[in-house]
Design a protein around this motif. Sequence first.
Motif, mmCIF file in Angstrom:
data_model
loop_
_atom_site.group_PDB
_atom_site.id
_atom_site.type_symbol
_atom_site.label_atom_id
_atom_site.label_comp_id
_atom_site.label_asym_id
_atom_site.label_seq_id
_atom_site.Cartn_x
_atom_site.Cartn_y
_atom_site.Cartn_z
ATOM 1 N N LEU A 132 -8.352 8.502 2.494
ATOM 2 C CA LEU A 132 -7.550 9.568 2.159
ATOM 3 C C LEU A 132 -6.961 9.054 0.656
ATOM 4 N N PRO A 133 -5.901 9.590 0.760
ATOM 5 C CA PRO A 133 -4.873 9.372 -0.776
ATOM 6 C C PRO A 133 -3.812 8.986 -0.270
ATOM 7 N N MET A 134 -3.354 7.662 -0.425
ATOM 8 C CA MET A 134 -2.551 6.692 0.286
ATOM 9 C C MET A 134 -1.464 6.161 -0.878
ATOM 10 N N PRO A 135 -0.036 6.143 -0.350
ATOM 11 C CA PRO A 135 0.377 4.946 -1.477
ATOM 12 C C PRO A 135 0.235 3.688 -1.497
ATOM 13 N N PRO A 136 0.158 3.142 -2.588
ATOM 14 C CA PRO A 136 -0.250 1.741 -2.562
ATOM 15 C C PRO A 136 0.412 1.097 -1.253
ATOM 16 N N ALA A 137 1.688 1.183 -0.940
ATOM 17 C CA ALA A 137 2.206 0.485 -0.312
ATOM 18 C C ALA A 137 1.109 0.479 1.558
ATOM 19 N N ASP A 138 0.638 1.687 1.431
ATOM 20 C CA ASP A 138 0.339 2.125 2.862
ATOM 21 C C ASP A 138 -1.425 1.388 2.574
ATOM 22 N N ARG A 139 -2.004 1.080 1.752
ATOM 23 C CA ARG A 139 -3.760 1.095 1.971
ATOM 24 C C ARG A 139 -3.998 -0.704 2.499
ATOM 25 N N PRO A 140 -3.430 -1.329 2.230
ATOM 26 C CA PRO A 140 -3.558 -2.735 3.105
ATOM 27 C C PRO A 140 -3.626 -2.705 4.272
ATOM 28 N N LEU A 141 -2.470 -1.693 4.942
ATOM 29 C CA LEU A 141 -2.450 -1.792 6.591
ATOM 30 C C LEU A 141 -3.956 -0.976 7.019
ATOM 31 N N LEU A 142 -4.569 -0.622 6.174
ATOM 32 C CA LEU A 142 -6.127 0.308 6.806
ATOM 33 C C LEU A 142 -7.364 -0.797 7.249
ATOM 34 N N GLY A 143 -7.099 -1.806 6.695
ATOM 35 C CA GLY A 143 -8.185 -3.239 7.536
ATOM 36 C C GLY A 143 -7.324 -3.877 8.544
ATOM 37 N N GLN A 144 -5.746 -3.916 8.711
ATOM 38 C CA GLN A 144 -5.379 -4.336 9.425
ATOM 39 C C GLN A 144 -5.656 -3.501 11.030
ATOM 40 N N ILE A 145 -5.504 -2.456 10.997
ATOM 41 C CA ILE A 145 -5.510 -1.808 11.459
ATOM 42 C C ILE A 145 -6.439 -1.039 12.606
#
Length: 149
Positions: A132-145
């Motif tokens: 998904l296209p996401m704001p730069p601040a949200d992207r680092p959360l993906l691996g954690q999630i």
Amino acid sequence: MVENWAEACPGQPPVAGLPLQLVACAVLVDAEGRVLVTERPHGKEMAGLWEFPGGKVESGESPEAALVRELAEELAIATSATCLAPCGFASHAYASVHLVLLAFAIRKWRGLPRPREGQQMQWVEVPALFRLPMPPADRPLLGQIAAIL
């Protein structure tokens, strides 16, 4: 050991002097393990990008209280601070603000999420979040999630 550690750690160095903005966001997880994301509506900054629902923490407000309030305002659902499980954070400097994003996994809430601010929403399987296209601040959360779900 890496000789030139600066080359081994790509990215921009933090920008000093920016105001700090604390934001709490929800990783709502349904019974099938899917996560709810909402699209930033037209007319807002970064319109069309997908993000985790939530919002700014107001002065004197805890991140948990802010998220409970934001979910009621944005999605018409009720939950309790005791139902929020910290699951990650991200730090990103935009041009005018340094955003610290605190993510909370939530599996228990009352009501059916429905968009109240004109935004689109969808339930997504965790691997699909990465596309998904996401704001730069949200992207680092993906691996954690992905690591905890």
